[in-house]
Scaffold this active site. Structure first.
Site, mmCIF file in Angstrom:
data_model
loop_
_atom_site.group_PDB
_atom_site.id
_atom_site.type_symbol
_atom_site.label_atom_id
_atom_site.label_comp_id
_atom_site.label_asym_id
_atom_site.label_seq_id
_atom_site.Cartn_x
_atom_site.Cartn_y
_atom_site.Cartn_z
ATOM 1 N N CYS A 137 -9.915 -3.197 -10.033
ATOM 2 C CA CYS A 137 -9.398 -2.003 -9.363
ATOM 3 C C CYS A 137 -8.003 -2.222 -8.785
ATOM 4 C CB CYS A 137 -10.359 -1.535 -8.278
ATOM 5 S SG CYS A 137 -10.635 -2.760 -6.999
ATOM 6 N N GLU A 183 -10.697 -11.049 -4.754
ATOM 7 C CA GLU A 183 -9.251 -10.913 -4.580
ATOM 8 C C GLU A 183 -8.640 -12.115 -3.864
ATOM 9 O OE1 GLU A 183 -8.474 -7.200 -2.553
ATOM 10 O OE2 GLU A 183 -10.161 -7.433 -1.206
ATOM 11 N N ASP A 223 -4.201 -8.308 -4.396
ATOM 12 C CA ASP A 223 -4.315 -9.440 -3.484
ATOM 13 C C ASP A 223 -4.508 -10.751 -4.239
ATOM 14 O OD1 ASP A 223 -3.919 -8.511 -0.837
ATOM 15 O OD2 ASP A 223 -5.752 -7.361 -1.026
ATOM 16 N N HIS A 256 0.828 -1.205 0.000
ATOM 17 C CA HIS A 256 0.000 0.000 0.000
ATOM 18 C C HIS A 256 0.861 1.253 0.000
ATOM 19 C CE1 HIS A 256 -3.088 -2.960 0.924
ATOM 20 N NE2 HIS A 256 -3.837 -2.139 0.208
HETATM 21 C C1 PEP Z 1 -6.370 -5.217 -4.569
HETATM 22 O O1 PEP Z 1 -6.091 -6.062 -3.721
HETATM 23 O O2 PEP Z 1 -6.115 -5.357 -5.788
HETATM 24 C C2 PEP Z 1 -7.011 -3.951 -4.163
HETATM 25 C C3 PEP Z 1 -7.417 -3.082 -5.054
HETATM 26 O O3 PEP Z 1 -7.121 -3.699 -2.829
HETATM 27 P P1 PEP Z 1 -5.885 -3.211 -1.925
HETATM 28 O O4 PEP Z 1 -4.712 -2.925 -2.836
HETATM 29 O O5 PEP Z 1 -6.322 -2.016 -1.180
HETATM 30 O O6 PEP Z 1 -5.640 -4.399 -1.048
HETATM 31 MG MG MG Z 2 -6.968 -5.906 -1.748
#
Ligand code: PEP
Ligand code: MG
Length: 577
Positions: free
Chosen positions: A506, A435, A459, A195
């Site tokens: 996403c 995910e 994920d 993140h």
């Molecule tokens: C993902 O896991 O692709 C996602 C968009 O969520 P995050 O990156 O916040 O875990």
């Molecule tokens: Mg995620």
């Protein structure tokens, strides 16, 4: 003499500036016996360290620029209060007396005891407070161990225009340092999907991770160059090298100008298929930048960032106000609010409650366990839905039982709001993130109960390939084109289509122009990404024909055994379609 360190470039751009080193990482504490006649001296040494920690924090507090958000001041205030708490001061003194041990060891014993109490708490927010305890204890430990270097400047305050070099940075620190005007950062740990890396991209700060040797080879204050595209950090550069990188900065600037031309054009393929391009946001203020793009709305609002860098979690009213402000800024475009995805790498640095946090109590699991914190968020999202198009999205579903629990909680919340005569949109769209491989394999079961699906590839790749997304040691295994990943994505898209609901993506893969054509050919028609990636992805969409792509991609997916997927995706990208 110049020195170059390589790492993983995670956010493009070139920065030139002074290094600001943040020393952190684990502190090794050893036990030693203190003779009885020296016990009082040891206690005095401990109390002096506590005083020094207090003075450091107060000095830091004074140095916070007036323009900085109040959150940082609150952060420091919490730590100061902890230094006045008997648990962290009186008890270690008792332990020194009782065990005849050194102050460092007494403090470690007390830390372990306090943290174990925190870990048994049901309240997820309180559990994250153990990170504050660790910050405070580490500060005292460093003073005791006479390793206060770096701390004197206040670990949460960094000078403007510097390039921050750290062992690791939490997402919360990254946000805080961006507010303080850093130019770039490099860490020794981390992966491109952490993140922290995602934030760097969305805040457009050049960044690299996995830069081993940073703290050993770079001196605080020396001028360095950071290339976030190539993942290179150079110290002691000669004029020629500096000129080369200044030119690269200029090229990057020109590139931004070129891409900005796509800002106001609709995202339509060359054969006329409209594609929904959405933005990912982390903080409400990101919406300003998004509204300057032609994004069709927000496809992922990571609400957990609202809960970071503050002593108290936001209550229902604060969340409601915040969501409404984003809805209003979007002027009728949809806002996809993801419920809290705390846990794993999204907590302050320090110990995690689980030995394997990515597989532990995170995201929807944590919310279902801690309904006292989840309910206010559901209420705030539902109430906000009365002000504009809101989609509520549930992260990290792994079985439909969890989904039914959330759906029934949402239902109960609606009934309660109705009883209280509080407005909400009764038909608010509910979606789930796919995910976890188990969810992708059973996507049809989820699709039949939801209004939309969104593929979280960050994920999904982590869990499918068994690679920790924040561990640079296994980064070489990171592969969005692994046949297993591609099949899971395709299954999810097909399951959504069969159920007649939209499927978005996403994760970071959606914002990487190298995969745009592949995903279009797989049938994806909603992409959500950090807003900085929108123009480039849009430019690829403009030059792609769905009609031509579908058979080519189908053929590629049918023949993954050859192992030549990257080359074939490259040629897909080079063809004129
Ligand atoms: C993902 O896991 O692709 C996602 C968009 O969520 P995050 O990156 O916040 O875990
Ligand atoms: Mg995620």
């Amino acid at each position: 003499m110049s020195l170059a360190l390589s790492g993983i470039g995670v956010s493009r751009g070139v920065a030139i500036g002074k290094a600001h080193i943040i020393l952190r990482g684990s502190i090794e504490v050893l036990e030693s016996a203190i003779p009885v006649h020296l016990i009082e001296d040891e206690i005095a040494r401990f109390l002096k360290a506590v005083d020094s920690a207090r003075m450091q924090l107060e000095a830091t507090q004074e140095r916070i620029p007036a323009s900085t958000g109040v959150d940082i001041a609150a952060f420091i205030e919490t730590h100061l209060l902890m230094l006045d708490d008997a648990t962290l001061v009186a008890t270690p003194v008792d332990l020194i007396r009782e065990h005849h041990c050194n102050a460092e060891w007494a403090l470690k014993l007390q830390r372990d005891a306090v943290v174990s109490v925190f870990e048994q708490m049901d309240d997820a927010y309180l559990r994250t407070r153990r990170d504050d305890i660790d910050h405070v204890i580490n500060r005292i430990q460093r003073i005791l161990l006479d390793s206060s270097q770096g701390e004197e400047q206040g670990e949460n305050i960094v000078p403007e225009n510097t390039i921050v070099l750290a062992y690791d940075l939490t997402p919360a620190e990254t946000v805080m340092f961006e507010h303080q005007g850093i130019r770039a950062f490099a860490t020794e740990c981390g992966g491109p999907l952490s993140h922290t890396a995602i934030l760097a991209r969305s805040m457009q700060i050049p960044a690299m991770v996995g830069t081993h040797g940073l703290q050993r080879y770079i001196r605080d204050g020396e001028t360095i160059i950071l290339d976030g595209l190539q993942g290179v950090l150079i110290a002691g550069a000669d004029e020629q090298t500096l000129d080369y990188y200044r030119e690269r900065q200029e090229q990057e600037f020109q590139r931004q100008i070129e891409l900005a031309k796509f800002a106001d054009t609709p995202a339509v393929t060359s054969d006329g298929t409209p594609v929904r391009l959405m933005a990912n946001i982390e903080l409400p203020e990101d919406i300003d930048a998004v509204s300057r793009t032609s994004a069709n709305g927000v496809g992922l609002y990571r609400t957990e960032f609202l809960f970071m860098n503050r002593p108290e979690p936001p209550d229902e009213e604060e969340q409601y106000d915040c969501y409404v402000s984003v809805i209003e800024a979007l002027k009728g475009k949809p806002l996809t609010i993801r419920t809290l995805d705390m846990g794993a790498d999204k907590q302050a640095d320090g110990i995690s409650g689980s030995s394997n946090p990515a597989l532990g109590l995170r995201a929807i699991r944590l919310c279902l366990k801690n309904r006292a914190q989840f309910r206010p968020q559901l209420r705030a999202i539902l109430r906000a839905s009365a002000h504009g198009p809101v989609r509520l999205m549930i992260p990290m579903l792994s079985n439909t039982r969890e989904l039914h629990q959330v759906l029934s909680l949402i239902n109960d919340t609606k009934i309660a709001l109705q009883r209280e005569a509080l407005a909400f949109a009764p038909d608010v769209q509910i979606g789930g993130m796919i995910e976890v491989p188990a969810a992708a394999l059973t996507a049809a079961d989820f699709a039949s109960h939801l209004d939309f699906l969104s593929i979280g590839t960050n994920d999904l790749i982590q869990y499918t390939l068994a690679i920790d997304r924040v561990d640079d040691e296994v980064n070489y295994l990171f592969d969005p084109l692994h046949p297993a990943v591609l099949r899971l994505i395709k299954m999810t898209i097909d399951a959504g289509k069969a159920a007649g609901i939209p499927v978005a993506m996403c994760g970071e893969m959606a914002g990487d122009p190298r995969y745009t054509r592949l995903l279009l050919g797989m049938g994806l028609n909603e992409f959500s990404m950090h807003h900085t990636a929108l123009p480039e992805v849009k430019s690829v969409i403009h030059s792609s024909s769905i009609e031509a792509l579908v058979p080519l991609v189908q053929e590629l997916l049918n023949n993954t055994r050859t192992g030549r997927i990257p080359e074939r995706v490259d040629s897909l990208n080079q063809n004129t379609l």
